[in-house]
Design a protein around this motif. Sequence first.
Motif, PDB file in Angstrom:
ATOM      1  N   HIS A   1       0.829  -1.207   0.000  1.00 50.36           N
ATOM      2  CA  HIS A   1       0.000   0.000   0.000  1.00 50.36           C
ATOM      3  C   HIS A   1       0.865   1.259   0.000  1.00 50.36           C
ATOM      4  O   HIS A   1       0.537   2.258  -0.655  1.00 50.36           O
ATOM      5  CB  HIS A   1      -0.931  -0.002   1.214  1.00 50.36           C
ATOM      6  CG  HIS A   1      -2.173  -0.798   0.990  1.00 50.36           C
ATOM      7  ND1 HIS A   1      -3.099  -1.043   1.981  1.00 50.36           N
ATOM      8  CD2 HIS A   1      -2.668  -1.411  -0.124  1.00 50.36           C
ATOM      9  CE1 HIS A   1      -4.085  -1.769   1.505  1.00 50.36           C
ATOM     10  NE2 HIS A   1      -3.850  -2.007   0.228  1.00 50.36           N
ATOM     11  N   ALA A   2       1.982   1.212   0.750  1.00 48.44           N
ATOM     12  CA  ALA A   2       2.888   2.365   0.768  1.00 48.44           C
ATOM     13  C   ALA A   2       3.447   2.622  -0.624  1.00 48.44           C
ATOM     14  O   ALA A   2       3.590   3.775  -1.056  1.00 48.44           O
ATOM     15  CB  ALA A   2       4.019   2.135   1.768  1.00 48.44           C
ATOM     16  N   PHE A   3       3.756   1.558  -1.342  1.00 44.72           N
ATOM     17  CA  PHE A   3       4.284   1.698  -2.697  1.00 44.72           C
ATOM     18  C   PHE A   3       3.248   2.317  -3.626  1.00 44.72           C
ATOM     19  O   PHE A   3       3.548   3.255  -4.386  1.00 44.72           O
ATOM     20  CB  PHE A   3       4.727   0.331  -3.204  1.00 44.72           C
ATOM     21  CG  PHE A   3       5.426   0.359  -4.527  1.00 44.72           C
ATOM     22  CD1 PHE A   3       6.667   0.964  -4.662  1.00 44.72           C
ATOM     23  CD2 PHE A   3       4.857  -0.234  -5.645  1.00 44.72           C
ATOM     24  CE1 PHE A   3       7.331   0.982  -5.886  1.00 44.72           C
ATOM     25  CE2 PHE A   3       5.503  -0.222  -6.867  1.00 44.72           C
ATOM     26  CZ  PHE A   3       6.740   0.389  -6.995  1.00 44.72           C
ATOM     27  N   VAL A   4       2.030   1.813  -3.555  1.00 44.23           N
ATOM     28  CA  VAL A   4       0.964   2.316  -4.424  1.00 44.23           C
ATOM     29  C   VAL A   4       0.628   3.770  -4.093  1.00 44.23           C
ATOM     30  O   VAL A   4       0.333   4.582  -4.984  1.00 44.23           O
ATOM     31  CB  VAL A   4      -0.285   1.425  -4.301  1.00 44.23           C
ATOM     32  CG1 VAL A   4      -1.467   2.038  -5.037  1.00 44.23           C
ATOM     33  CG2 VAL A   4      -0.004   0.025  -4.841  1.00 44.23           C
ATOM     34  N   ALA A   5       0.695   4.117  -2.800  1.00 43.41           N
ATOM     35  CA  ALA A   5       0.294   5.451  -2.356  1.00 43.41           C
ATOM     36  C   ALA A   5       1.297   6.538  -2.724  1.00 43.41           C
ATOM     37  O   ALA A   5       0.988   7.731  -2.580  1.00 43.41           O
ATOM     38  CB  ALA A   5       0.079   5.447  -0.844  1.00 43.41           C
ATOM     39  N   HIS A   6       2.476   6.143  -3.190  1.00 42.86           N
ATOM     40  CA  HIS A   6       3.503   7.129  -3.531  1.00 42.86           C
ATOM     41  C   HIS A   6       3.951   6.888  -4.974  1.00 42.86           C
ATOM     42  O   HIS A   6       4.947   6.209  -5.229  1.00 42.86           O
ATOM     43  CB  HIS A   6       4.668   7.047  -2.553  1.00 42.86           C
ATOM     44  CG  HIS A   6       4.288   7.462  -1.167  1.00 42.86           C
ATOM     45  ND1 HIS A   6       3.650   6.612  -0.285  1.00 42.86           N
ATOM     46  CD2 HIS A   6       4.418   8.665  -0.534  1.00 42.86           C
ATOM     47  CE1 HIS A   6       3.415   7.258   0.835  1.00 42.86           C
ATOM     48  NE2 HIS A   6       3.853   8.492   0.710  1.00 42.86           N
ATOM     49  N   PRO A   7       3.194   7.419  -5.926  1.00 49.32           N
ATOM     50  CA  PRO A   7       3.460   7.154  -7.346  1.00 49.32           C
ATOM     51  C   PRO A   7       4.733   7.840  -7.850  1.00 49.32           C
ATOM     52  O   PRO A   7       5.217   8.806  -7.266  1.00 49.32           O
ATOM     53  CB  PRO A   7       2.223   7.718  -8.046  1.00 49.32           C
ATOM     54  CG  PRO A   7       1.709   8.765  -7.115  1.00 49.32           C
ATOM     55  CD  PRO A   7       2.020   8.275  -5.728  1.00 49.32           C
TER      56      PRO A   7
END
Length: 325
Positions: A161-167
Amino acid sequence: MTRGGAATGEANMNGKRIIIAGGTGFIGRAIARELAARGAEVAILTRSPQASPTVGHHVQWDGKTTGDWVREIEGADAVINLAGKNVNCRYTPAALAEVDESRMNAVIAINTAIARSNHPPRVLIQATTTAIYGDTGDRWVDESTPPGYGVPPLTALKWEHAFVAHPTPQTRRVTLRISFVLGRDGGALSMLSMLTRYFLGGAVGNGRQYISWIHIDDLTRLVVRAIEDETMAGLYNASAPNPVTNAEFMRELRRVHRRPWSPPTPAPLVRIGCFIIRTEPVLALTGRRVLPKRLADAGFSFRFPELRAALVDIVQTPAPAHDSN
């Protein structure tokens, strides 16, 4: 074989500059060696830079804040993020918070640096884990399967989720859910091999839990493919196509170590042992049967699709000189 340099006809990476966060561990060292053997310039972001790194050069970072290391990101060809604490610990609130923070902080720091770059990297490869599927019994799971339940899936889900939330809008992104990595110079296989040599390599619990695995050489080849193949994007299971049960895995490991039999380890003894060594029995008593569907669709060919050949290569093949580094 990828050890000792790139095979004829495979990707030549001369002149490419590649950054690896968390590159001093078992997996990171193997990837760095492979990329360097193909001609790439490798920089490793680490909290403890070595005076004389064996591959590439080491760059100081703290895994959570921006600093001088962001200059390495500028104009790089690829960034590979392996950073984050392993979930192999007792599941206390403090320990789990440390796991989550180490993983998410590294993701946020790297993604933020890339998003702010004037010349961002072409590709960002983010490592996560097949533990996100939880305990699946004998049910097959692939990239379309929703996350499971329990602590390992929850920590993995926070990571992703952290990866997806920081494009990183100008950078192609590949997420590799990595399974149990088999190699000779690190990882859990080293401990299992030691136990097996001492006739303690029996099935764990009921032995029916599935182990999804990948040979370290196939994982390094997959990373090279993800860097070079611009059609690769999104989520991939980094796992060989033929997972086996724990009982099958330990039987094959005994064969390559020439140990005909070892006593099984019942679940109660596993729980006691895990308490003593400060880890959780769920890591040994549960498993998942992972299918690398998207890799199959992309035509990725595993050099080691079968467990026996993978173990023979690791256990019985003489180690190259660099494995002693």
